[in-house]
Design a protein around this motif. Structure first.
Motif, PDB file in Angstrom:
ATOM      1  N   ALA A 109       0.841  -1.202   0.000  1.00 37.47           N
ATOM      2  CA  ALA A 109       0.000   0.000   0.000  1.00 37.47           C
ATOM      3  C   ALA A 109       0.877   1.254   0.000  1.00 37.47           C
ATOM      4  O   ALA A 109       0.550   2.245  -0.663  1.00 37.47           O
ATOM      5  N   ARG A 110       1.993   1.200   0.733  1.00 36.25           N
ATOM      6  CA  ARG A 110       2.910   2.342   0.774  1.00 36.25           C
ATOM      7  C   ARG A 110       3.524   2.579  -0.616  1.00 36.25           C
ATOM      8  O   ARG A 110       3.634   3.716  -1.071  1.00 36.25           O
ATOM      9  N   GLN A 113       0.955   4.122  -2.807  1.00 32.25           N
ATOM     10  CA  GLN A 113       0.810   5.524  -2.426  1.00 32.25           C
ATOM     11  C   GLN A 113       1.917   6.382  -3.057  1.00 32.25           C
ATOM     12  O   GLN A 113       1.653   7.464  -3.576  1.00 32.25           O
ATOM     13  N   GLU A 114       3.153   5.865  -3.049  1.00 28.16           N
ATOM     14  CA  GLU A 114       4.278   6.596  -3.646  1.00 28.16           C
ATOM     15  C   GLU A 114       4.063   6.794  -5.149  1.00 28.16           C
ATOM     16  O   GLU A 114       4.304   7.879  -5.680  1.00 28.16           O
ATOM     17  N   ASP A 117       1.459   9.423  -5.680  1.00 26.85           N
ATOM     18  CA  ASP A 117       1.990  10.753  -5.377  1.00 26.85           C
ATOM     19  C   ASP A 117       2.881  11.277  -6.504  1.00 26.85           C
ATOM     20  O   ASP A 117       2.967  12.484  -6.722  1.00 26.85           O
ATOM     21  N   ARG A 149      -6.112   1.623   3.017  1.00 28.04           N
ATOM     22  CA  ARG A 149      -4.812   2.039   3.541  1.00 28.04           C
ATOM     23  C   ARG A 149      -4.183   3.202   2.771  1.00 28.04           C
ATOM     24  O   ARG A 149      -3.152   3.720   3.202  1.00 28.04           O
ATOM     25  N   LEU A 150      -4.778   3.603   1.656  1.00 28.66           N
ATOM     26  CA  LEU A 150      -4.238   4.736   0.894  1.00 28.66           C
ATOM     27  C   LEU A 150      -4.634   6.037   1.580  1.00 28.66           C
ATOM     28  O   LEU A 150      -5.770   6.196   2.013  1.00 28.66           O
ATOM     29  N   THR A 151      -3.681   6.984   1.675  1.00 34.25           N
ATOM     30  CA  THR A 151      -3.939   8.222   2.415  1.00 34.25           C
ATOM     31  C   THR A 151      -4.397   9.370   1.523  1.00 34.25           C
ATOM     32  O   THR A 151      -5.183  10.199   1.953  1.00 34.25           O
ATOM     33  N   SER A 152      -3.890   9.454   0.273  1.00 34.66           N
ATOM     34  CA  SER A 152      -4.270  10.590  -0.574  1.00 34.66           C
ATOM     35  C   SER A 152      -5.462  10.237  -1.460  1.00 34.66           C
ATOM     36  O   SER A 152      -5.853   9.087  -1.577  1.00 34.66           O
ATOM     37  N   TYR A 154      -7.700   9.462  -4.686  1.00 34.08           N
ATOM     38  CA  TYR A 154      -7.456   8.658  -5.889  1.00 34.08           C
ATOM     39  C   TYR A 154      -8.780   8.410  -6.591  1.00 34.08           C
ATOM     40  O   TYR A 154      -9.853   8.581  -6.023  1.00 34.08           O
ATOM     41  N   PRO A 173      -4.145   8.893  -9.618  1.00 33.26           N
ATOM     42  CA  PRO A 173      -4.218  10.004  -8.658  1.00 33.26           C
ATOM     43  C   PRO A 173      -5.328  10.955  -9.055  1.00 33.26           C
ATOM     44  O   PRO A 173      -5.608  11.123 -10.234  1.00 33.26           O
TER      45      PRO A 173
END
Length: 176
Positions: A109-110, A113-114, A117, A149-152, A154, A173
């Motif tokens: 998930a991290r 996310q990268e 971003d 678990r994604l923070t931003s 999408y 994104p």
């Protein structure tokens, strides 16, 4: 005026313009009206400039008196600048299995996310092997857990769906 044969875009200049008359614009941007082509070439040569066909599909074609070398340089510069401002969307793929552990899921998930971003699209794929195919609902659960678990922000471009032995979804994104 030595650019007679050195044009690469099919743009006609000076004596290469083979129509009877053209709509002429002089080097200061003034419209001179419809003039015989020979007369327009003569006017351009008097000013030590070139006659360049800028709109060949018009009737009659529109020609401008200008420095062809400088004109080509400006056109290429515009093209370079427009290419520089384009963002190429890449599609990144993250693969996992339905029986993935919690820590591994955090790491995946991290990474997703990268990628988001950085402005890339991400295709999340779950590979089913053997008897795992009987429990495709586990794949849906894993994909939903990834989204949680994604923070931003999408967009889900393609929701989770089976494709042979794989289940995948595509996310991108959200536009800023």
């Amino acid at each position: 005026m030595a650019y007679q044969n050195n044009n690469n875009k099919g743009q006609r200049i000076n004596e290469m313009i083979r129509v009877r008359e053209v709509r002429l614009i002089d080097d200061e941007g003034n419209q001179l009206g419809i003039i015989p082509t020979q007369e327009a070439v003569r006017l351009a040569k008097e000013k030590e400039l070139d006659l360049v066909e800028v709109s060949p599909n018009a009737n009659p074609p529109v020609c401008k008196i200008l420095d062809y070398g400088k004109y080509r340089f400006e056109q290429e510069k515009k093209l370079r600048d427009s290419k520089k401002n384009q963002k190429v969307l890449k599609l990144k793929e993250i693969r996992m299995q339905p029986k993935i552990g919690s820590g591994d899921l955090d790491t995946k998930a991290r990474h997703i996310q990268e990628f988001l971003d950085e402005g890339d699209k991400v295709k999340v794929t779950i590979r089913f092997r053997g008897r795992e195919l009987a429990h495709t609902e586990l794949g849906f659960e894993v994909l939903n857990e990834v989204l949680k678990r994604l923070t931003s922000a999408y967009n889900v471009d393609k929701p989770a769906a089976m494709d042979g032995r794989n289940m995948s979804m595509t996310i991108s994104p959200k536009a800023k």
